[in-house]
Design a protein around this motif. Structure first.
Motif, short mmCIF file in Angstrom:
data_model
loop_
_atom_site.label_atom_id
_atom_site.label_comp_id
_atom_site.label_asym_id
_atom_site.label_seq_id
_atom_site.Cartn_x
_atom_site.Cartn_y
_atom_site.Cartn_z
N PRO A 29 0.79 -1.24 0.00
CA PRO A 29 0.00 0.00 0.00
C PRO A 29 0.82 1.29 0.00
O PRO A 29 0.28 2.35 0.24
CB PRO A 29 -0.78 -0.13 1.31
N ASN A 30 2.13 1.20 -0.28
CA ASN A 30 2.98 2.39 -0.19
C ASN A 30 3.44 2.92 -1.55
O ASN A 30 4.30 3.80 -1.61
CB ASN A 30 4.20 2.08 0.69
N GLY A 31 2.86 2.39 -2.63
CA GLY A 31 3.30 2.80 -3.96
C GLY A 31 2.85 4.19 -4.37
O GLY A 31 3.27 4.70 -5.40
N TRP A 32 2.00 4.84 -3.56
CA TRP A 32 1.47 6.15 -3.91
C TRP A 32 2.52 7.25 -3.84
O TRP A 32 2.33 8.33 -4.42
CB TRP A 32 0.31 6.50 -2.98
N LYS A 33 3.62 7.01 -3.16
CA LYS A 33 4.66 8.04 -3.01
C LYS A 33 5.91 7.62 -3.76
O LYS A 33 6.46 6.55 -3.52
CB LYS A 33 4.98 8.26 -1.54
N GLY A 34 6.35 8.48 -4.72
CA GLY A 34 7.51 8.16 -5.52
C GLY A 34 8.81 8.37 -4.77
O GLY A 34 8.85 8.90 -3.66
N HIS A 35 9.91 7.96 -5.40
CA HIS A 35 11.23 8.09 -4.79
C HIS A 35 11.74 9.52 -4.89
O HIS A 35 12.49 9.98 -4.03
CB HIS A 35 12.22 7.13 -5.47
N GLU A 36 11.38 10.23 -5.97
CA GLU A 36 11.82 11.61 -6.13
C GLU A 36 10.95 12.55 -5.30
O GLU A 36 9.76 12.29 -5.10
CB GLU A 36 11.77 12.03 -7.61
N TYR A 85 4.16 11.69 -6.87
CA TYR A 85 3.11 10.80 -6.34
C TYR A 85 2.48 10.03 -7.50
O TYR A 85 2.51 10.47 -8.65
CB TYR A 85 2.04 11.62 -5.63
N THR A 86 1.89 8.88 -7.17
CA THR A 86 1.22 8.07 -8.18
C THR A 86 -0.15 7.64 -7.66
O THR A 86 -0.29 7.27 -6.48
CB THR A 86 2.04 6.81 -8.54
N VAL A 87 -1.13 7.68 -8.53
CA VAL A 87 -2.48 7.25 -8.16
C VAL A 87 -3.08 6.46 -9.31
O VAL A 87 -2.93 6.82 -10.47
CB VAL A 87 -3.38 8.47 -7.79
N GLY A 88 -3.72 5.34 -8.98
CA GLY A 88 -4.33 4.50 -10.01
C GLY A 88 -3.46 3.35 -10.46
O GLY A 88 -3.68 2.77 -11.53
N PHE A 89 -2.47 2.98 -9.64
CA PHE A 89 -1.56 1.90 -10.01
C PHE A 89 -1.56 0.75 -8.99
O PHE A 89 -0.60 0.00 -8.90
CB PHE A 89 -0.13 2.44 -10.14
N THR A 90 -2.62 0.63 -8.20
CA THR A 90 -2.62 -0.34 -7.11
C THR A 90 -3.01 -1.75 -7.56
O THR A 90 -2.81 -2.70 -6.82
CB THR A 90 -3.62 0.07 -6.02
N ARG A 91 -3.60 -1.87 -8.77
CA ARG A 91 -4.18 -3.14 -9.23
C ARG A 91 -5.31 -3.58 -8.30
O ARG A 91 -5.60 -4.76 -8.18
CB ARG A 91 -3.12 -4.23 -9.33
N ARG A 92 -5.93 -2.61 -7.66
CA ARG A 92 -7.04 -2.89 -6.76
C ARG A 92 -8.25 -2.03 -7.09
O ARG A 92 -9.04 -1.68 -6.23
CB ARG A 92 -6.60 -2.69 -5.31
N GLY A 93 -8.38 -1.69 -8.37
CA GLY A 93 -9.57 -0.99 -8.83
C GLY A 93 -9.73 0.40 -8.25
O GLY A 93 -8.78 1.03 -7.78
#
Length: 421
Positions: free
Chosen positions: A362-369, A373-381
């Motif tokens: 659940p931590n993919g929403w925050k990028g390394h740079e 930020y990223t939204v819509g990439f969770t594969r959870r609809g």
């Protein structure tokens, strides 16, 4: 002019074009993409009093839903699992809204939160300037500059077309489901449908209801098929309720036992189940189980034929891995979609080559740079989208006040000519 000189000239032209672009300071996050993910992010930011700017390459919100989906599409999950933050679906909408109703909901959502994307702004590149801690987002006309960049193009930005030997030789019509609207134009035809996910199943069902003969290819040989509902309740809802009390693997066992009771064995139909349960498989690989809306009964009756993987496409049809060869009038590629992030986000260490966040849910929403930020990439609809949007907005808001003070003194919405790019 030789090819090397042409390339040099093109590079020079691009550099000159960038120099001429007007730079626009954005006093808040830049959001790339006006689909459900971008709208959710903008709405959540507005709840914190943080302004944002959405850049959308198309001429409308949710362009994938409006232009790239088939007519009979409905939400696969009940509406309560598909609503975005802070505004639910209208009560008079059915349990499973149609695509037109979903688009209507998104348009109402944008109006409710006064979200006004900049349309026809295709992002050609975006990169982070570490010296100034700023993001520069390039379109044909402008260079948008901000402290924050929210990637909201999602995991389904562009059609995915796998390499299939001989596909270019086929003399009939070849269409991806992103360009398929209805089965009316395929009436009376033998149609090869490549892919047996939710789209492949629904297109095959649509075809056989319009007097076409669909042959559906199971590309990966294994697939989980579950009933859309179990005893009057949505299968997804049942799963979510059970997960509050039981471990995931036990919930998978319950789902599979119930599916076997309702649907019978799918192995005998050429649809072998994976050894990993449907929920565990979804979490690990992102592969969604098929929710049956009637295709399985048509497979049992023989109206939808299930085929093994394609070995080669021929001029008039296809050869299959089991040695069979058949002729077809048309081919429909139900092969899904992919992320397009690698094509425009430059120099980032936050995404894989496939355009998915390197940090898992659940931590993919925050990028390394910084500020990414990223939204819509969770594969959870859409539930995953909503979860990310809420987290992103809270994180940006925590930085917003101090950044706003600097912005007012340093930039004050200035539009300037950028000559350093």
């Amino acid at each position: 002019m030789d090819s090397s000189r042409k390339e040099q000239q093109q590079d020079q032209n691009q550099k000159e074009s960038k120099k001429k672009r007007t730079g626009v300071w954005v006093n808040g996050p830049i959001i790339v993409g006006a689909g459900p993910s971008g709208l959710a992010a903008a709405a959540c930011l507005s709840q914190h009093g943080v302004p944002s700017l959405i850049l959308e390459k198309s001429d409308c919100i949710a362009s994938l839903w409006q232009y790239k989906t088939y007519d009979r599409l409905k939400l696969h999950l009940p509406k309560q699992f598909c609503q975005l933050p802070f505004l639910g679906f209208p009560e008079n909408f059915p349990k499973y809204p149609t695509k037109h109703q979903f688009v209507s909901y998104l348009e109402s959502y944008a109006a409710h939160f006064n979200i006004r994307p900049n349309f026809n702004q295709s992002v050609s590149s975006a990169e982070f300037d570490p010296a100034k801690s700023l993001w520069r987002v390039h379109t044909d006309e402008f260079v948008y500059i901000s402290r924050w960049l929210i990637v909201a193009t999602g995991e389904n930005a562009e059609p995915f077309v796998p390499e299939i030997r001989g596909l270019g030789k086929f003399k009939g019509k070849v269409v991806h489901t992103s360009d398929y609207k209805s089965a009316k134009e395929f009436g009376g035809q033998k149609v090869l449908v490549v892919g047996c996910g939710n789209s492949g199943m629904e297109v095959s069902l649509d075809l056989c209801r319009n007097n076409a003969v669909p042959y559906m290819v199971v590309r990966n040989t294994v697939v989980h098929v579950l009933p859309r509902e179990m005893f009057g309740m949505s299968t997804f809802g049942v799963a979510m309720a059970l997960l509050k009390w039981l471990p995931l693997k036990m919930v998978d066992r319950v789902l599979l036992l119930t599916a076997s009771f309702i649907l019978g064995s799918t192995d005998e139909l050429g649809l072998r189940r994976p050894k990993t349960g449907p929920l565990e498989l979804k979490n690990v690989t992102g592969k969604t189980p098929v929710l049956d809306v009637g295709a399985l009964s048509q497979i049992r009756s023989g109206k939808i034929k299930v085929m093994e993987g394609v070995k080669e496409i021929t001029k008039c049809g296809a050869k299959f891995n089991n040695g069979q060869e058949k002729e077809f009038d048309s081919i429909i590629l139900a092969t899904g979609y992919k992320s397009n992030v690698p094509s425009w986000l430059k120099g980032s260490n936050s995404f894989t080559e496939d355009g998915m966040p390197k940090t898992e849910f659940p931590n993919g929403w925050k990028g390394h740079e910084k500020g990414l930020y990223t939204v819509g990439f969770t594969r959870r609809g859409l539930q995953g989208t909503s979860s990310d949007a809420v987290k992103i907005a809270a994180d940006v808001a925590s930085q917003w006040r101090s950044a706003e003070d600097c912005s007012n003194s340093c930039h004050s919405h200035i539009i300037l000519l950028i000559g350093e790019n």
